[in-house]
Design an enzyme around this catalytic site. Structure first.
Site, mmCIF file in Angstrom:
data_model
loop_
_atom_site.group_PDB
_atom_site.id
_atom_site.type_symbol
_atom_site.label_atom_id
_atom_site.label_comp_id
_atom_site.label_asym_id
_atom_site.label_seq_id
_atom_site.Cartn_x
_atom_site.Cartn_y
_atom_site.Cartn_z
ATOM 1 N N VAL A 64 -2.656 8.620 2.317
ATOM 2 C CA VAL A 64 -1.710 8.603 1.200
ATOM 3 C C VAL A 64 -0.955 9.929 1.221
ATOM 4 O O VAL A 64 -1.567 11.008 1.168
ATOM 5 C CB VAL A 64 -2.428 8.408 -0.154
ATOM 6 C CG1 VAL A 64 -1.413 8.020 -1.224
ATOM 7 C CG2 VAL A 64 -3.500 7.332 -0.054
ATOM 8 N N ILE A 65 0.371 9.827 1.350
ATOM 9 C CA ILE A 65 1.211 11.030 1.440
ATOM 10 C C ILE A 65 2.050 11.136 0.169
ATOM 11 O O ILE A 65 2.711 10.169 -0.232
ATOM 12 C CB ILE A 65 2.114 10.966 2.692
ATOM 13 C CG1 ILE A 65 1.246 10.827 3.955
ATOM 14 C CG2 ILE A 65 2.995 12.213 2.780
ATOM 15 C CD1 ILE A 65 2.015 10.677 5.252
ATOM 16 N N THR A 69 7.329 10.488 -6.676
ATOM 17 C CA THR A 69 6.959 9.836 -7.933
ATOM 18 C C THR A 69 5.440 9.935 -8.127
ATOM 19 O O THR A 69 4.709 10.275 -7.192
ATOM 20 C CB THR A 69 7.347 8.337 -7.905
ATOM 21 O OG1 THR A 69 6.462 7.667 -6.987
ATOM 22 C CG2 THR A 69 8.784 8.150 -7.461
ATOM 23 N N HIS A 71 3.377 7.703 -8.077
ATOM 24 C CA HIS A 71 2.684 6.620 -7.370
ATOM 25 C C HIS A 71 1.486 7.149 -6.580
ATOM 26 O O HIS A 71 0.397 6.554 -6.584
ATOM 27 C CB HIS A 71 3.678 5.930 -6.427
ATOM 28 C CG HIS A 71 3.202 4.620 -5.883
ATOM 29 N ND1 HIS A 71 3.036 3.505 -6.670
ATOM 30 C CD2 HIS A 71 2.857 4.241 -4.638
ATOM 31 C CE1 HIS A 71 2.606 2.504 -5.925
ATOM 32 N NE2 HIS A 71 2.487 2.924 -4.691
HETATM 33 N N1 INI Z 1 -0.567 3.150 0.360
HETATM 34 C C1 INI Z 1 -1.121 3.999 1.234
HETATM 35 O O1 INI Z 1 -2.152 3.689 1.855
HETATM 36 N N2 INI Z 1 -0.555 5.232 1.438
HETATM 37 C C2 INI Z 1 0.572 5.621 0.778
HETATM 38 O O2 INI Z 1 1.056 6.765 1.011
HETATM 39 C C3 INI Z 1 1.170 4.727 -0.144
HETATM 40 N N3 INI Z 1 2.366 5.117 -0.854
HETATM 41 O O3 INI Z 1 2.869 6.226 -0.660
HETATM 42 O O4 INI Z 1 2.920 4.352 -1.655
HETATM 43 C C4 INI Z 1 0.567 3.461 -0.339
HETATM 44 N N4 INI Z 1 1.101 2.580 -1.205
HETATM 45 C C5 INI Z 1 0.762 1.168 -1.162
HETATM 46 C C6 INI Z 1 -0.477 0.837 -1.992
HETATM 47 O O5 INI Z 1 -1.659 1.302 -1.363
HETATM 48 C C7 INI Z 1 -0.601 -0.681 -2.153
HETATM 49 O O6 INI Z 1 -0.744 -1.289 -0.904
HETATM 50 C C8 INI Z 1 0.600 -1.302 -2.877
HETATM 51 O O7 INI Z 1 0.860 -0.630 -4.072
HETATM 52 C C9 INI Z 1 0.308 -2.797 -3.190
HETATM 53 O O8 INI Z 1 -0.827 -2.941 -4.032
#
Ligand code: INI
Length: 138
Positions: A64-65, A69, A71
């Site tokens: 996860v980077i 936001t 998120h």
């Molecule tokens: N998921 C990740 O594994 N790494 C991330 O950096 C990331 N970002 O940046 O948004 C990410 N988002 C997706 C999330 O894990 C879900 O798959 C998505 O929200 C659907 O539920």
């Protein structure tokens, strides 16, 4: 259990995990590799796999980077909380091999070709915890 998001990094974590497991004597045939969309989905898949009763440990890999936001904070927090919950609910060790970083460079530095790889660390932890849990159960 690996998350496809940022798969150029997660693939390197997977390779590090497999190298670590091989070094510790785990046969390829004894490894189940499954992928989920992102780190947020790791806890459910890990819990279902652990509940199936076929594995000694589960290794969760993801990257996860941080973006612009909040998120990032939600994905990291829920991945960490859910992974911990999965191992507490099932009694099967579930490793947190998820990178939570500010930049892609930081991620790549933690997904190296040697033991400088979070996947390798997770492999070592999984074997240690699987043996410990087996021993404690008697
Ligand atoms: N998921 C990740 O594994 N790494 C991330 O950096 C990331 N970002 O940046 O948004 C990410 N988002 C997706 C999330 O894990 C879900 O798959 C998505 O929200 C659907 O539920």
């Amino acid at each position: 259990m690996a998350a496809r998001f940022n798969d150029h990094v997660v693939g390197r974590l997977r390779d590090g995990t497999r190298r670590g497991l091989a070094r510790l004597g785990v046969a390829d045939a004894d490894i189940i590799e499954s992928w989920v969309p992102g780190a947020f989905e790791l806890p459910l898949a890990a819990k279902v796999l652990a509940q199936a009763g076929k594995v000694d440990a589960v290794i969760c890999l993801g990257t996860v980077i941080r973006g612009d936001t909040p998120h990032f904070d939600y994905v990291c927090a829920e991945a960490a909380r859910g992974i911990q919950q999965a191992q507490l609910d099932t009694g099967v060790p579930v490793m947190f091999g998820v990178l939570t970083v500010d930049t892609e460079q930081q991620a790549l530095e933690r997904a190296g070709e040697g033991t400088d790889n979070k996947g390798d660390e997770a492999a070592v932890g999984a074997v240690e915890m699987a043996l410990l849990v087996r021993c404690l159960r008697g």
